[in-house]
Design a protein around this motif. Structure first.
Motif, PDB file in Angstrom:
ATOM      1  N   ALA A 331      57.868   8.009  44.102  1.00 30.62           N
ATOM      2  CA  ALA A 331      58.631   8.802  43.177  1.00 30.62           C
ATOM      3  C   ALA A 331      59.782   9.571  43.923  1.00 30.62           C
ATOM      4  N   ASN A 335      63.599   8.227  44.281  1.00 34.12           N
ATOM      5  CA  ASN A 335      64.044   9.214  43.024  1.00 34.12           C
ATOM      6  C   ASN A 335      65.516   8.966  42.829  1.00 34.12           C
ATOM      7  N   ARG A 337      67.796  10.635  41.360  1.00 29.67           N
ATOM      8  CA  ARG A 337      68.372  12.030  41.485  1.00 29.67           C
ATOM      9  C   ARG A 337      69.076  12.220  42.850  1.00 29.67           C
TER      10      ARG A 337
END
Lengths: 342, 222
Positions: A331, A335, A337
């Motif tokens: 994750a 990610n 982001r």
């Protein structure tokens, strides 16, 4: 005449007031500390975490504008999918392929680090970023020139204004923006974390359990949970590379007892952070375990306690390895982001 | 409308009030003994050796003023004194005459670990080490020419805040006048160094600590 002056003064006041009112404040976001983790070392007091600041830092991190010949960005040496380290190079390569002297470290959970670089020479995350920009073997650019380029760009002044309330880009706002991105790179969602949080359906295999036991017995004094690092310097007995001649912490403190000591790197995501050690001398995690098992030379004077050749059995080596793999946090590595801003 | 007029009047009164507050002004200079010297100029020393200074910059910070041994004013902040930059050589503090002044030569340790800073503390000022974070408290560069004509270039970058080699120095001077000239006697600094043995200091450590201590003794105030 007098009336006219007053009139102008009055309307300027009104205009100023209006512009204050419509000036959008950056959006504060919370830095969430994972449960049972210590408080971060980084203080956001002088650099509040905002969405605009984070996004700006992210853009800068991926932008080669920070290097002299605009070929290299921070991400060239710090790749997300490998825990933000270099892939495949033992020591990092900068502009024109110039080689540095050290393996680029991972950028993981930096908010909890009290010093930076393999020798701990950098005392604050905000000032770290000046190093790669000005280092002749990295980006080889002067900070002044970077500021000039950014101030002249068609996009950055507006973005800095949104994040820091001023069009004028300074060392301070540049470093603070980069920091808001790097300090946000938090990895706390590996199988190990889920296990510790007792999440439903997450179980350690026998191998992993045994590996954790071995790890706590032999490794956790230095690679301390939950961050798998500790804020001190140590030597795991590696001998000096005859070409690089890196003396580690001694180069900073000139204290003989710091000779050959290096920072204790986090082991989070180490499945993907190869090669290993300050000079990248080990390519595989297996090699590292073999080294701790049988490669340590107990006569090395600077070897830190309690290290010694552990002489793990083949099963123990496999157990230890399988535990280290539970520190992989997909994750985090994927990610969106943190990735290249579209 | 009335309010605005009052506002102007108020501003006017405040402004004139400000003009009347007394201040203490410091002018920084480098010197040979008591003689004022300039950068990039060759000066003869008493033993006919010669000295040329090309760079002389240092930080002064945290000024405190005392009357009857009591603290009367504390002026936080750091100023980069750079002989190349005339504007930097004047410091003025809005207080009336006192007995003595104390200030740091250099940057204190809490500022050294405070992250990125602005103004005179901006790293682009060239007084910051990045690989071993911390401020360079003082820089003195130039050339020394021995009596036999041999030239020795020197570069002293003095800094470091960590024990056991902190380089921060504190200077205390009497200060009964409002115009003070702070002189750094560079001939005293240079001629007392064993310049042939050590003409280059670029890192924190024992040498930087020793020379900083010595540099501090070369300041005089008139």
């Amino acid at each position: 005449m007098k009336n006219r002056v007053l009139f102008i003064a009055f309307y300027s006041c009104v205009l100023v007031l209006i512009s204050f009112k419509f000036k959008t404040e950056p959006t504060i976001i919370e830095f969430s500390v994972p449960k049972k983790w210590p408080n971060p070392v980084y203080s956001f007091k002088n650099n509040p975490l905002t969405e605009e600041g984070f996004q700006l830092g992210r853009k800068l991190f991926y932008d080669p504008i920070l290097s002299k010949d605009s070929t290299i960005s921070c991400a060239s040496c710090h790749l997300q999918y490998t825990g933000f380290t270099h892939v495949d190079h033992t020591i990092s390569h900068g502009i024109e392929g110039r080689k540095g002297t050290r393996n680029s470290p991972v950028l993981i959970n930096l908010a909890w680090n009290s010093s930076f670089h393999w020798d701990g020479g950098v005392n604050h995350l905000e000032v770290q970023g000046i190093n790669p920009i000005q280092h002749p073997a990295e980006m080889d650019e002067k900070l002044e020139n970077v500021l000039k380029k950014l101030n002249a760009s068609s996009v950055y002044p507006a973005l800095f204004n949104k994040a820091f309330g001023s069009d004028k880009i300074t060392s301070s706002t540049l470093m603070k923006a980069l920091t808001l991105y790097t300090v946000s790179l938090v990895s706390a969602d590996s199988k190990y974390d889920k296990m510790m949080r007792k999440e439903k359906g997450v179980q350690f295999s026998e191998q992993e359990k045994n590996g954790l036991k071995l790890f706590r017995e032999h490794c956790a004094v230095c690679h301390k949970e939950p961050l798998f690092t500790s804020p001190t310097f140590a030597s795991n007995g590696l001998k000096m590379d005859s070409l690089l001649k890196d003396v580690g912490r001694y180069g900073i403190t000139h204290n003989p007892s710091d000779s050959m000591l290096f920072k204790i790197p986090t082991l989070r995501n180490s499945e993907f952070t190869f090669p290993y050690m300050h000079d990248g001398r080990f390519k595989k995690l297996k090699d590292v375990i073999n080294y701790y098992s049988d490669g340590i030379d107990p006569s090395v004077s600077y070897l830190s306690k309690p290290l010694k050749p552990f002489h793990f059995s083949d099963t123990e080596k496999k157990d230890l390895l399988s535990f280290l793999l539970t520190l992989t946090d997909k994750a985090f590595l994927y990610n969106p982001r943190y990735s290249y801003p579209k | 409308m009335d309010k605005i007029v009052y506002g102007f009047v108020l501003c006017f009164i405040l402004n004139t009030g400000y003009g009347q507050t007394t201040s203490i002004n410091f002018t920084f200079q480098s010197s040979i003994s008591n003689e004022y010297i300039e950068l990039n100029t060759i000066y003869s020393l008493s033993d006919s050796s010669k000295m040329e200074i090309t760079t002389c910059r240092f930080y002064v910070s945290n000024f405190t003023f005392y009357s009857n041994n009591k603290l009367v004013s504390e002026q936080k902040g750091a100023f980069l004194i750079d002989l190349e930059n005339p504007e930097s050589l004047q410091l003025s503090f809005p207080i009336s005459v006192v007995d003595s002044v104390r200030f740091n030569l250099g940057i204190d340790s809490s500022t050294n670990v405070a992250g990125i800073l602005d103004g005179d503390l901006d790293p682009i000022k060239g007084m910051y080490w990045t690989w071993n974070s911390g401020y360079i408290n003082s820089k003195v560069e130039g050339t020394f020419t021995k009596t036999n004509g041999v030239k020795i270039p020197f570069e002293y970058h003095l800094g470091g805040y960590l024990p056991p080699y902190p380089t921060l120095q504190t200077l205390t001077f009497s200060c009964e006048k409002s115009e003070k000239i702070v002189k750094l006697d560079l001939s005293e600094f240079i001629s007392s160094l064993e310049i042939e043995k050590c003409n280059n200091v670029m890192i924190p450590g024992p040498k930087a600590a020793e020379l900083s201590n010595f540099l501090a003794t070369c300041f005089k105030i008139d």
